[in-house]
Design a protein around this motif. Structure first.
Motif, PDB file in Angstrom:
ATOM      1  N   ALA A 115       0.674  -1.392  -0.036  1.00 35.68           N
ATOM      2  CA  ALA A 115      -0.117   0.042   0.041  1.00 35.68           C
ATOM      3  C   ALA A 115       0.820   1.101   0.391  1.00 35.68           C
ATOM      4  CB  ALA A 115      -1.003   0.272   1.258  1.00 35.68           C
ATOM      5  N   VAL A 116       2.115   1.350   0.188  1.00 35.81           N
ATOM      6  CA  VAL A 116       2.948   2.419  -0.123  1.00 35.81           C
ATOM      7  C   VAL A 116       3.052   3.051  -1.236  1.00 35.81           C
ATOM      8  CG1 VAL A 116       5.333   1.228  -0.432  1.00 35.81           C
ATOM      9  CG2 VAL A 116       5.210   3.315   1.105  1.00 35.81           C
ATOM     10  N   LEU A 117       3.364   4.666  -1.047  1.00 38.17           N
ATOM     11  CA  LEU A 117       3.428   4.503  -2.302  1.00 38.17           C
ATOM     12  C   LEU A 117       3.995   5.747  -1.832  1.00 38.17           C
ATOM     13  CD1 LEU A 117       1.766   5.989  -5.476  1.00 38.17           C
ATOM     14  CD2 LEU A 117       0.242   7.602  -3.421  1.00 38.17           C
ATOM     15  N   PRO A 118       5.236   5.851  -3.051  1.00 33.73           N
ATOM     16  CA  PRO A 118       6.230   6.664  -2.704  1.00 33.73           C
ATOM     17  C   PRO A 118       6.093   8.184  -3.102  1.00 33.73           C
ATOM     18  CG  PRO A 118       7.033   3.960  -3.930  1.00 33.73           C
ATOM     19  CD  PRO A 118       5.473   4.913  -3.934  1.00 33.73           C
ATOM     20  N   GLU A 119       6.630   9.199  -2.654  1.00 34.16           N
ATOM     21  CA  GLU A 119       7.096  10.146  -2.987  1.00 34.16           C
ATOM     22  C   GLU A 119       6.976  10.430  -4.686  1.00 34.16           C
ATOM     23  OE1 GLU A 119       9.262  12.413  -0.254  1.00 34.16           O
ATOM     24  OE2 GLU A 119      11.088  12.352  -2.422  1.00 34.16           O
ATOM     25  N   GLY A 120       6.228  11.878  -5.498  1.00 34.19           N
ATOM     26  CA  GLY A 120       5.960  11.863  -6.337  1.00 34.19           C
ATOM     27  C   GLY A 120       5.404  10.861  -7.256  1.00 34.19           C
ATOM     28  N   ARG A 121       4.215   9.951  -6.280  1.00 33.46           N
ATOM     29  CA  ARG A 121       3.487   9.845  -7.271  1.00 33.46           C
ATOM     30  C   ARG A 121       1.748   9.954  -6.965  1.00 33.46           C
ATOM     31  NH1 ARG A 121       4.175   3.484  -7.046  1.00 33.46           N
ATOM     32  NH2 ARG A 121       1.996   3.366  -7.655  1.00 33.46           N
ATOM     33  N   ASP A 122       0.625  10.306  -7.458  1.00 38.32           N
ATOM     34  CA  ASP A 122      -0.146  10.838  -7.230  1.00 38.32           C
ATOM     35  C   ASP A 122      -0.576   9.876  -6.272  1.00 38.32           C
ATOM     36  OD1 ASP A 122       0.187  12.757  -8.995  1.00 38.32           O
ATOM     37  OD2 ASP A 122      -0.226  11.731 -10.607  1.00 38.32           O
ATOM     38  N   PHE A 123      -2.218  10.609  -6.109  1.00 37.94           N
ATOM     39  CA  PHE A 123      -2.874   9.236  -4.474  1.00 37.94           C
ATOM     40  C   PHE A 123      -4.105   9.628  -6.123  1.00 37.94           C
ATOM     41  CE2 PHE A 123      -6.437   8.946  -2.508  1.00 37.94           C
ATOM     42  CZ  PHE A 123      -6.308   7.963  -1.177  1.00 37.94           C
ATOM     43  N   PRO A 124      -4.783   7.660  -6.707  1.00 45.08           N
ATOM     44  CA  PRO A 124      -5.513   7.264  -7.032  1.00 45.08           C
ATOM     45  C   PRO A 124      -6.594   7.399  -5.983  1.00 45.08           C
ATOM     46  CG  PRO A 124      -4.800   5.522  -6.887  1.00 45.08           C
ATOM     47  CD  PRO A 124      -3.420   6.314  -5.683  1.00 45.08           C
ATOM     48  N   TYR A 125      -8.217   8.577  -6.405  1.00 47.82           N
ATOM     49  CA  TYR A 125      -9.214   8.562  -5.577  1.00 47.82           C
ATOM     50  C   TYR A 125      -9.933   6.958  -5.543  1.00 47.82           C
ATOM     51  CZ  TYR A 125     -12.881   9.873  -2.476  1.00 47.82           C
ATOM     52  OH  TYR A 125     -13.655  10.709  -1.702  1.00 47.82           O
ATOM     53  N   PRO A 126      -9.672   6.476  -4.020  1.00 49.12           N
ATOM     54  CA  PRO A 126     -10.718   4.773  -4.377  1.00 49.12           C
ATOM     55  C   PRO A 126     -11.415   4.567  -4.732  1.00 49.12           C
ATOM     56  CG  PRO A 126      -9.490   5.404  -2.319  1.00 49.12           C
ATOM     57  CD  PRO A 126      -9.362   6.520  -2.915  1.00 49.12           C
ATOM     58  N   PRO A 127     -12.360   3.542  -4.955  1.00 45.15           N
ATOM     59  CA  PRO A 127     -13.188   2.920  -5.730  1.00 45.15           C
ATOM     60  C   PRO A 127     -14.476   2.977  -4.099  1.00 45.15           C
ATOM     61  CG  PRO A 127     -11.996   1.251  -5.393  1.00 45.15           C
ATOM     62  CD  PRO A 127     -11.510   2.539  -5.789  1.00 45.15           C
ATOM     63  N   LEU A 128     -15.559   3.206  -4.557  1.00 43.76           N
ATOM     64  CA  LEU A 128     -16.644   2.358  -2.785  1.00 43.76           C
ATOM     65  C   LEU A 128     -16.512   2.940  -2.123  1.00 43.76           C
ATOM     66  CD1 LEU A 128     -15.787  -1.758  -2.810  1.00 43.76           C
ATOM     67  CD2 LEU A 128     -17.109  -0.333  -4.249  1.00 43.76           C
ATOM     68  N   SER A 129     -16.084   4.433  -1.920  1.00 43.69           N
ATOM     69  CA  SER A 129     -15.809   5.388  -0.848  1.00 43.69           C
ATOM     70  C   SER A 129     -16.139   7.082  -1.365  1.00 43.69           C
ATOM     71  CB  SER A 129     -14.455   5.584  -0.633  1.00 43.69           C
ATOM     72  OG  SER A 129     -14.681   6.914   0.947  1.00 43.69           O
TER      73      SER A 129
END
Length: 228
Positions: free
Chosen positions: A59-73
């Motif tokens: 689940a780690v997302l390294p810096e420089g990458r966008d956060f994709p808004y998750p489904p079902l929320s």
């Protein structure tokens, strides 16, 4: 012998100002570890012992990458935190020796599907769907403790679209880093590569696609994440 399927890649975070990589094992979080955040979430920090939850290392997302808004929320929240990176494992670690197990520190976001978490609380169900989804742990580069020391005070703040939304100090942690490691290691044998998110200040709130989050922990790290 051979693997029957290709083994999954090891999640990694870069080490600041080097070409080195920190392999991520598990991700632990602690709930309600700042007094005002505990109150805004309906808790009583004077009576609650620490409690923990987990996210997979993937689940780690390294810096420089966008956060994709998750489904079902429809109500995803930011929670900005100091992150501890473990270099040496152990069980039943004492608070007095806990910092010997720390490789370094980072800034991280414990992204949370708050609507799913609220549903789980009402039904007395686990929080996995709320906390452990894909990309749920954006994290900065790891800064070795040999550079930062072991921070016990210093400003921690987060801006959303340029507006300050979280503002506190590491000295306001209810359970300090050594105490967190000591307590957590009673429940789990800690291992090299584990990350521990240490709790978030008050001011958590929702994000929407297009938002930009920028967090800073004094003398430790900064993190910028765009929501897409």
């Amino acid at each position: 012998m051979a693997y029957v399927i290709p083994p999954p890649p090891v999640p990694v975070l870069p080490v600041a100002d080097t070409s080195d990589l920190f392999p991520v094992n598990r991700i632990f979080g602690i709930g309600r570890n700042y007094t005002e955040h505990a109150r805004e979430m309906g808790g009583n920090p004077e009576r609650e012992p620490p409690f923990f939850f987990m996210k997979p290392g993937s689940a780690v997302l390294p810096e420089g990458r966008d956060f994709p808004y998750p489904p079902l929320s429809e109500n995803v929240h930011y929670e900005f935190e100091l992150v501890v990176a473990i270099s040496k494992g152990g069980a039943n670690i004492s608070a007095g020796t806990a910092l010997d197990h720390v490789y370094g520190y980072a800034a991280g976001l414990d992204m949370t599907r708050r609507d799913l978490q609220d549903q789980a609380k009402k039904m007395a169900r686990p929080w996995d769907a709320a906390k452990a989804f894909d990309c749920a742990a954006p994290c900065s580069r790891i800064v070795p403790a040999s550079r930062t020391g072991h921070p016990s005070k210093g400003a921690i703040s987060l801006e959303r679209n340029g507006k300050r939304v979280q503002d506190s100090d590491l000295s306001a942690l209810i359970w300090s880093v050594p105490e967190i490691l000591a307590e957590l290691s009673r429940f789990f044998t800690l291992a090299a590569g584990d990350l521990i998110f240490t709790g978030t200040p008050a001011g958590v709130g929702a994000v929407h696609p297009g938002d930009v989050l920028h967090g800073k922990i004094e003398n430790v790290a900064e993190l910028t994440v765009r929501i897409v």
